[in-house]
Design a protein around this motif. Structure first.
Motif, PDB file in Angstrom:
ATOM      1  N   THR A 162       0.880  -1.441   0.095  1.00  0.00           N
ATOM      2  CA  THR A 162       0.367  -0.252   0.160  1.00  0.00           C
ATOM      3  C   THR A 162       0.915   1.077   0.466  1.00  0.00           C
ATOM      4  O   THR A 162       0.684   2.668  -0.986  1.00  0.00           O
ATOM      5  CB  THR A 162      -1.171   0.483   0.947  1.00  0.00           C
ATOM      6  OG1 THR A 162      -1.604  -1.341   1.405  1.00  0.00           O
ATOM      7  CG2 THR A 162      -1.961   1.810   1.787  1.00  0.00           C
ATOM      8  N   SER A 163       2.017   1.029   0.639  1.00  0.00           N
ATOM      9  CA  SER A 163       2.767   2.643   1.001  1.00  0.00           C
ATOM     10  C   SER A 163       3.951   2.029   0.362  1.00  0.00           C
ATOM     11  O   SER A 163       4.719   0.710  -0.422  1.00  0.00           O
ATOM     12  CB  SER A 163       2.999   2.850   2.422  1.00  0.00           C
ATOM     13  OG  SER A 163       1.518   3.614   2.697  1.00  0.00           O
ATOM     14  N   SER A 164       5.186   2.642   0.989  1.00  0.00           N
ATOM     15  CA  SER A 164       6.562   2.458   0.271  1.00  0.00           C
ATOM     16  C   SER A 164       7.645   0.873   0.876  1.00  0.00           C
ATOM     17  O   SER A 164       8.363   1.285   0.631  1.00  0.00           O
ATOM     18  CB  SER A 164       7.958   4.208   0.098  1.00  0.00           C
ATOM     19  OG  SER A 164       7.644   4.348   1.152  1.00  0.00           O
ATOM     20  N   THR A 165       6.960   0.765   1.994  1.00  0.00           N
ATOM     21  CA  THR A 165       7.710   0.342   3.097  1.00  0.00           C
ATOM     22  C   THR A 165       6.714  -0.805   3.652  1.00  0.00           C
ATOM     23  O   THR A 165       5.515  -0.642   3.707  1.00  0.00           O
ATOM     24  CB  THR A 165       8.788   0.268   4.100  1.00  0.00           C
ATOM     25  OG1 THR A 165       7.509   1.193   4.875  1.00  0.00           O
ATOM     26  CG2 THR A 165       9.455   1.929   3.719  1.00  0.00           C
ATOM     27  N   ALA A 166       7.379  -2.028   3.571  1.00  0.00           N
ATOM     28  CA  ALA A 166       6.254  -2.804   5.280  1.00  0.00           C
ATOM     29  C   ALA A 166       6.037  -2.047   6.379  1.00  0.00           C
ATOM     30  O   ALA A 166       4.339  -2.655   6.531  1.00  0.00           O
ATOM     31  CB  ALA A 166       6.580  -4.378   4.817  1.00  0.00           C
ATOM     32  N   GLU A 167       6.383  -1.281   7.180  1.00  0.00           N
ATOM     33  CA  GLU A 167       6.183  -0.648   8.442  1.00  0.00           C
ATOM     34  C   GLU A 167       4.960   0.441   8.071  1.00  0.00           C
ATOM     35  O   GLU A 167       4.177   0.520   8.367  1.00  0.00           O
ATOM     36  CB  GLU A 167       6.944  -0.310   8.136  1.00  0.00           C
ATOM     37  CG  GLU A 167       6.873   0.600   9.794  1.00  0.00           C
ATOM     38  CD  GLU A 167       8.325   1.379  10.587  1.00  0.00           C
ATOM     39  OE1 GLU A 167       8.245   2.866  10.313  1.00  0.00           O
ATOM     40  OE2 GLU A 167       9.559   1.015  11.122  1.00  0.00           O
ATOM     41  N   ALA A 168       5.424   0.919   6.700  1.00  0.00           N
ATOM     42  CA  ALA A 168       4.402   2.637   6.279  1.00  0.00           C
ATOM     43  C   ALA A 168       2.864   1.030   6.058  1.00  0.00           C
ATOM     44  O   ALA A 168       1.840   2.110   6.589  1.00  0.00           O
ATOM     45  CB  ALA A 168       4.517   3.068   5.204  1.00  0.00           C
ATOM     46  N   SER A 169       2.721   0.514   5.390  1.00  0.00           N
ATOM     47  CA  SER A 169       1.860   0.046   4.291  1.00  0.00           C
ATOM     48  C   SER A 169       0.958  -0.013   6.050  1.00  0.00           C
ATOM     49  O   SER A 169       0.125  -0.328   6.198  1.00  0.00           O
ATOM     50  CB  SER A 169       2.040  -0.876   3.561  1.00  0.00           C
ATOM     51  OG  SER A 169       3.082  -0.463   2.629  1.00  0.00           O
TER      52      SER A 169
ATOM     53  N   ARG B 287       7.767 -10.387  -0.295  1.00  0.00           N
ATOM     54  CA  ARG B 287       8.215 -11.133   0.944  1.00  0.00           C
ATOM     55  C   ARG B 287       8.769 -10.801   2.469  1.00  0.00           C
ATOM     56  O   ARG B 287       9.472 -11.364   3.030  1.00  0.00           O
ATOM     57  CB  ARG B 287       9.023 -13.206   0.580  1.00  0.00           C
ATOM     58  CG  ARG B 287       8.279 -13.718  -0.406  1.00  0.00           C
ATOM     59  CD  ARG B 287       9.455 -15.137  -0.771  1.00  0.00           C
ATOM     60  NE  ARG B 287       9.698 -15.513   0.443  1.00  0.00           N
ATOM     61  CZ  ARG B 287       9.162 -16.894   0.807  1.00  0.00           C
ATOM     62  NH1 ARG B 287       8.150 -16.530  -0.381  1.00  0.00           N
ATOM     63  NH2 ARG B 287       9.241 -17.423   1.846  1.00  0.00           N
ATOM     64  N   GLU B 288       8.205  -9.495   2.797  1.00  0.00           N
ATOM     65  CA  GLU B 288       8.283  -9.231   3.747  1.00  0.00           C
ATOM     66  C   GLU B 288       7.194  -8.708   4.741  1.00  0.00           C
ATOM     67  O   GLU B 288       5.804  -9.020   4.382  1.00  0.00           O
ATOM     68  CB  GLU B 288       8.265  -7.434   3.438  1.00  0.00           C
ATOM     69  CG  GLU B 288      10.160  -7.465   2.535  1.00  0.00           C
ATOM     70  CD  GLU B 288      10.170  -6.044   2.200  1.00  0.00           C
ATOM     71  OE1 GLU B 288      10.155  -5.128   3.040  1.00  0.00           O
ATOM     72  OE2 GLU B 288       9.779  -5.023   0.987  1.00  0.00           O
ATOM     73  N   TYR B 289       6.858  -9.333   6.050  1.00  0.00           N
ATOM     74  CA  TYR B 289       6.333  -8.842   7.389  1.00  0.00           C
ATOM     75  C   TYR B 289       6.516  -7.883   8.366  1.00  0.00           C
ATOM     76  O   TYR B 289       7.300  -7.204   8.194  1.00  0.00           O
ATOM     77  CB  TYR B 289       6.004 -10.024   7.912  1.00  0.00           C
ATOM     78  CG  TYR B 289       7.336 -10.307   8.451  1.00  0.00           C
ATOM     79  CD1 TYR B 289       7.466  -9.445  10.136  1.00  0.00           C
ATOM     80  CD2 TYR B 289       8.419 -10.502   8.264  1.00  0.00           C
ATOM     81  CE1 TYR B 289       8.317  -9.699  11.050  1.00  0.00           C
ATOM     82  CE2 TYR B 289       9.924 -10.577   8.761  1.00  0.00           C
ATOM     83  CZ  TYR B 289       9.561 -10.467  10.684  1.00  0.00           C
ATOM     84  OH  TYR B 289      11.369 -10.803  10.942  1.00  0.00           O
ATOM     85  N   HIS B 290       5.160  -7.400   8.901  1.00  0.00           N
ATOM     86  CA  HIS B 290       5.496  -6.840   9.565  1.00  0.00           C
ATOM     87  C   HIS B 290       4.413  -5.850  11.363  1.00  0.00           C
ATOM     88  O   HIS B 290       2.868  -6.575  10.355  1.00  0.00           O
ATOM     89  CB  HIS B 290       5.429  -4.659   9.417  1.00  0.00           C
ATOM     90  CG  HIS B 290       6.194  -3.798  10.640  1.00  0.00           C
ATOM     91  ND1 HIS B 290       7.425  -3.603  10.382  1.00  0.00           N
ATOM     92  CD2 HIS B 290       5.044  -3.350  10.833  1.00  0.00           C
ATOM     93  CE1 HIS B 290       7.256  -2.414  11.155  1.00  0.00           C
ATOM     94  NE2 HIS B 290       6.281  -2.329  11.211  1.00  0.00           N
ATOM     95  N   PHE B 291       4.878  -6.166  12.075  1.00  0.00           N
ATOM     96  CA  PHE B 291       3.687  -6.075  13.005  1.00  0.00           C
ATOM     97  C   PHE B 291       3.978  -4.674  13.666  1.00  0.00           C
ATOM     98  O   PHE B 291       5.095  -4.346  13.851  1.00  0.00           O
ATOM     99  CB  PHE B 291       4.497  -7.306  14.375  1.00  0.00           C
ATOM    100  CG  PHE B 291       4.296  -8.624  14.238  1.00  0.00           C
ATOM    101  CD1 PHE B 291       3.822  -9.652  14.061  1.00  0.00           C
ATOM    102  CD2 PHE B 291       6.114  -8.381  14.050  1.00  0.00           C
ATOM    103  CE1 PHE B 291       3.913 -10.505  14.124  1.00  0.00           C
ATOM    104  CE2 PHE B 291       6.573 -10.756  13.969  1.00  0.00           C
ATOM    105  CZ  PHE B 291       5.440 -11.113  14.161  1.00  0.00           C
ATOM    106  N   THR B 292       2.714  -3.690  13.357  1.00  0.00           N
ATOM    107  CA  THR B 292       2.392  -2.710  13.854  1.00  0.00           C
ATOM    108  C   THR B 292       1.710  -2.616  15.096  1.00  0.00           C
ATOM    109  O   THR B 292       0.308  -3.625  15.082  1.00  0.00           O
ATOM    110  CB  THR B 292       1.648  -1.897  12.458  1.00  0.00           C
ATOM    111  OG1 THR B 292       1.120  -0.123  13.198  1.00  0.00           O
ATOM    112  CG2 THR B 292       0.672  -2.140  12.317  1.00  0.00           C
TER     113      THR B 292
END
Length: 259
Positions: free
Chosen positions: A69-76, A104-109
Motif C-alpha cells: 500500500t505504501s513505500s515500505t512494509a512498516e508504512a503499509s 516477502r516482507e512482514y511487519h507487526f504494527t
C-alpha cells in the motif's frame, strides 16, 4: 400502562450498566488479499480471532496483500491500521500482522495499549515463533501460531505482567556468569596440576637450538609472497523494531523484516 413501560425501560437501562462492554470492530480480523488461505481456513481463523478480540477487548488482526500500500512494509502496516479503522476502544488498541507476498516482507504494527502489551521483547518472541513458518510458506500455521501467541501475551498483560525477556534478576545472571567463568578455570587448573606432578624430571630449556640436530637444517633462501585476496559480501536480511510516528501522526510500535 405508562408506569409499567417506564419501569421496564428503566430496568433495561440499569441492567445494561452491568453488562460487559466490547469494542465495535469495523473490519474483519483477517483480510487475505494475497490469497494465502482457502475459504475454510479463512473462516476458521476469523472465528478464532473474533474470540480473542472479544475476550480482551483488543484488536488482533492479519492483513496480507500482493503489492504494498505504501513505500515500505512498516508504512503499509501503519497506514492500513490507521486509515481503515482498526483498533479497539478510545485509543484504538491493537496489533496487526502485515504481509506483502511480492516482496516477502512482514511487519507487526502495534498501537495504543499494544505498545505496552507487545513491547520490544514481546515482539521478538512473537517474531521468533511466527517467522519460521512464513519462511517455509506455511501461512496457515504461521497465522495459527500468531493467534495462539498473541493470546498468550495478552493474558500475561491482563494479569499485570507483560512479557519481558529478562525473566531473571540481575544477581542471578551475575551468579551464572561467574560460575561459567570460574568453573572451567578451576577444572583446567586441577588437570594441569595433575599433569605437572607427572613431569618432575622435566627441566625448562630457554633455547630452541638445543633441540636441533647440528647440520640438519640449512635454509638458503626464504621469502614470503602475497598473491591476492578475494572477499565476497552478502547482505543479510535485517529485522527492524522500535517506536515511530506514522503518516497519520500517530505513534506506533512494531517489528518487521524479510522472510
Amino acid at each position: 400502562m405508562k408506569k409499567i413501560f417506564s419501569c421496564l425501560l428503566l430496568s433495561l437501562l440499569l441492567l445494561s450498566l452491568f453488562l460487559p462492554v466490547y469494542a465495535a470492530f469495523e473490519n474483519p480480523p483477517i483480510v487475505d488479499e494475497a490469497g494465502y488461505l482457502m475459504q475454510s481456513e479463512l473462516a476458521e481463523l476469523n472465528e478464532e480471532l473474533d474470540k480473542i478480540r472479544e475476550k480482551y477487548d483488543f484488536e488482533v488482526a492479519i492483513y496480507t496483500e500482493s503489492d504494498m500500500t505504501s513505500s515500505t512494509a512498516e508504512a503499509s502496516a501503519d497506514d492500513i491500521y490507521d486509515y481503515q479503522g482498526y483498533g479497539a476502544g478510545e485509543n484504538d488498541d491493537g496489533i496487526m500482522l502485515y504481509i506483502c507476498s511480492s516482496t516477502r516482507e512482514y511487519h507487526f504494527t502495534t498501537h495504543g495499549k499494544g505498545l505496552t502489551y507487545f513491547n520490544s521483547n514481546g515482539l521478538k518472541y512473537l517474531e521468533s515463533i511466527v517467522v519460521p513458518y512464513l519462511s517455509e510458506s506455511d501461512y496457515y500455521e504461521a497465522f495459527e501460531e500468531y493467534i495462539e501467541t498473541t493470546d498468550e501475551l495478552l493474558q500475561m498483560a491482563k494479569d499485570g505482567k507483560p512479557y519481558n525477556e529478562k525473566q531473571y534478576s540481575t544477581k542471578y545472571l551475575v551468579g551464572v556468569i561467574l560460575v561459567c567463568l570460574i568453573a572451567p578455570l578451576l577444572i583446567a587448573w586441577l588437570m594441569m596440576r595433575k599433569k605437572l606432578k607427572k613431569m618432575k624430571t622435566a627441566v625448562a630449556n630457554d633455547y630452541a637450538a638445543n633441540y636441533i640436530k647440528p647440520g640438519s637444517m640449512n635454509i638458503a633462501v626464504s621469502r614470503d609472497l602475497f598473491l591476492y585476496s578475494n572477499i565476497t559480501k552478502t547482505e543479510k536480511p535485517k529485522s527492524s523494531s522500535g517506536t515511530h510516528t506514522s503518516s497519520s501522526g500517530r505513534t506506533h510500535g512494531g517489528r518487521g523484516g524479510s522472510f
